[in-house]
Design an enzyme around this catalytic site. Sequence first.
Site, PDB file in Angstrom:
ATOM      1  N   GLY A 131       4.139  -6.452   6.444  1.00 35.98           N
ATOM      2  CA  GLY A 131       3.739  -7.377   7.491  1.00 35.98           C
ATOM      3  C   GLY A 131       2.243  -7.386   7.718  1.00 35.98           C
ATOM      4  O   GLY A 131       1.632  -8.450   7.890  1.00 35.98           O
ATOM      5  N   SER A 132       1.623  -6.205   7.701  1.00 42.08           N
ATOM      6  CA  SER A 132       0.176  -6.109   7.878  1.00 42.08           C
ATOM      7  C   SER A 132      -0.572  -6.763   6.732  1.00 42.08           C
ATOM      8  O   SER A 132      -1.594  -7.434   6.925  1.00 42.08           O
ATOM      9  CB  SER A 132      -0.243  -4.641   7.998  1.00 42.08           C
ATOM     10  OG  SER A 132       0.306  -4.055   9.158  1.00 42.08           O
ATOM     11  N   GLY A 186       3.496  -1.517   4.291  1.00 39.43           N
ATOM     12  CA  GLY A 186       2.485  -2.375   4.911  1.00 39.43           C
ATOM     13  C   GLY A 186       2.718  -3.856   4.736  1.00 39.43           C
ATOM     14  O   GLY A 186       1.773  -4.635   4.853  1.00 39.43           O
ATOM     15  N   PRO A 245      10.359  -4.557   0.803  1.00 43.17           N
ATOM     16  CA  PRO A 245      11.385  -4.225   1.806  1.00 43.17           C
ATOM     17  C   PRO A 245      10.753  -4.026   3.174  1.00 43.17           C
ATOM     18  O   PRO A 245       9.688  -3.401   3.297  1.00 43.17           O
ATOM     19  CB  PRO A 245      12.004  -2.931   1.278  1.00 43.17           C
ATOM     20  CG  PRO A 245      10.974  -2.343   0.371  1.00 43.17           C
ATOM     21  CD  PRO A 245      10.220  -3.492  -0.223  1.00 43.17           C
ATOM     22  N   MET A 246      11.386  -4.571   4.211  1.00 45.81           N
ATOM     23  CA  MET A 246      10.863  -4.411   5.566  1.00 45.81           C
ATOM     24  C   MET A 246      11.242  -3.042   6.107  1.00 45.81           C
ATOM     25  O   MET A 246      12.286  -2.487   5.770  1.00 45.81           O
ATOM     26  CB  MET A 246      11.402  -5.530   6.460  1.00 45.81           C
ATOM     27  CG  MET A 246      10.823  -6.891   6.093  1.00 45.81           C
ATOM     28  SD  MET A 246      11.260  -8.214   7.253  1.00 45.81           S
ATOM     29  CE  MET A 246      12.969  -8.494   6.781  1.00 45.81           C
ATOM     30  N   GLY A 275       9.661  -0.346   5.380  1.00 50.83           N
ATOM     31  CA  GLY A 275       9.570   0.569   4.245  1.00 50.83           C
ATOM     32  C   GLY A 275       8.316   1.416   4.209  1.00 50.83           C
ATOM     33  O   GLY A 275       8.186   2.282   3.351  1.00 50.83           O
ATOM     34  N   GLY A 276       7.360   1.161   5.108  1.00 52.50           N
ATOM     35  CA  GLY A 276       6.113   1.918   5.079  1.00 52.50           C
ATOM     36  C   GLY A 276       5.143   1.449   4.023  1.00 52.50           C
ATOM     37  O   GLY A 276       4.185   2.148   3.688  1.00 52.50           O
ATOM     38  N   ASP A 280      -2.944  -1.308  10.469  1.00 52.29           N
ATOM     39  CA  ASP A 280      -3.113  -1.332   9.010  1.00 52.29           C
ATOM     40  C   ASP A 280      -3.800  -2.602   8.507  1.00 52.29           C
ATOM     41  O   ASP A 280      -4.232  -2.647   7.350  1.00 52.29           O
ATOM     42  CB  ASP A 280      -1.754  -1.202   8.307  1.00 52.29           C
ATOM     43  CG  ASP A 280      -1.168   0.196   8.398  1.00 52.29           C
ATOM     44  OD1 ASP A 280      -1.882   1.110   8.860  1.00 52.29           O
ATOM     45  OD2 ASP A 280       0.001   0.374   8.031  1.00 52.29           O
ATOM     46  N   LYS A 294       0.851  -1.196   0.000  1.00 51.31           N
ATOM     47  CA  LYS A 294       0.000   0.000   0.000  1.00 51.31           C
ATOM     48  C   LYS A 294       0.877   1.232   0.000  1.00 51.31           C
ATOM     49  O   LYS A 294       2.053   1.215   0.381  1.00 51.31           O
ATOM     50  CB  LYS A 294      -0.943   0.005   1.214  1.00 51.31           C
ATOM     51  CG  LYS A 294      -0.277  -0.029   2.596  1.00 51.31           C
ATOM     52  CD  LYS A 294       0.234   1.303   3.114  1.00 51.31           C
ATOM     53  CE  LYS A 294       0.811   1.201   4.529  1.00 51.31           C
ATOM     54  NZ  LYS A 294       1.566   2.411   4.946  1.00 51.31           N
TER      55      LYS A 294
END
Length: 279
Positions: free
Chosen positions: A103-104, A101, A95-96, A98-99, A137, A12
């Site tokens: 994991g969410s 989302g 990329p972790m 990174g904003g 999120d 996202k």
Amino acid sequence: MSDTLSALAPAKLNLFLHVVGRRPDGYHLLQTAFRLLDWGDQLQFRCRDDGQILRMTDVPGVPAEQDLVVRAARRLQAAAGVSAGVEIHVDKVLPMGGGLGGGSSDAATTLLALNRLWRLDWSRARLQALGLELGADVPFFIFGRDAFAEGVGETLTPMCLPPSWYVVIAPGASVPTAEIFCAKELTRSTEIIKMPDFAIHTTRNDLQPVVCHRYPQVADAIDWLNHHAAARMTGSGACVFASMETEAQARQVVAQCPERWQAWAVSSLQRHPLYDWAV
């Protein structure tokens, strides 16, 4: 029905992100516009009859017990009283930190996929409520459409946005969300706007100045991308993005991106691929 499912966990963008207040419990009150992207992690699920929930792939830096896909599966298993288990394969693309989302979105795809695989027939609203227990999120990804979000991000109103291509850049930093929201210098009193005004209102990402100060490589990426189109950070960073007029323009900008960063040309996504797996 097959006992194996494969699914995309889409990324996202936050087209803007305003921090408008703070609750007594410490959670921040936000306004944001969420946009789905046709790009993300790939997940595969295989049903087990012994009740075990197993992540079958290694995710660097994320122990299985802390992974949101495992936590989501266990939370749903307990809430629904399910005796079945599942094996989960995660092909990590996003990329972790990174904003975007990641994991969410992985957690939301897990809930939607297991709702079908375990034949639960839970409603979208019920899955969203469970998802909120995992992260602010997660409900958006279960909602499955571009949305104007308020509250801590769980109050969602659908938005109809025209298709678009974006350039997304990862500037080589991983930004902990909690660090940014705890920053003393973070603005927490931005004026509340109404959804119809968002397209014409001057918006921003309130987290961006804090991140740029603490992570100069994010500021560098924004400055470089601003030469091609108006650039902004998504979420709590570190990724930055800009909307492009065409796919060709997006790919041209990606080809020019400095080698020290990763860059992608990605298109918007009208609905989550698993949207129809909840009602």
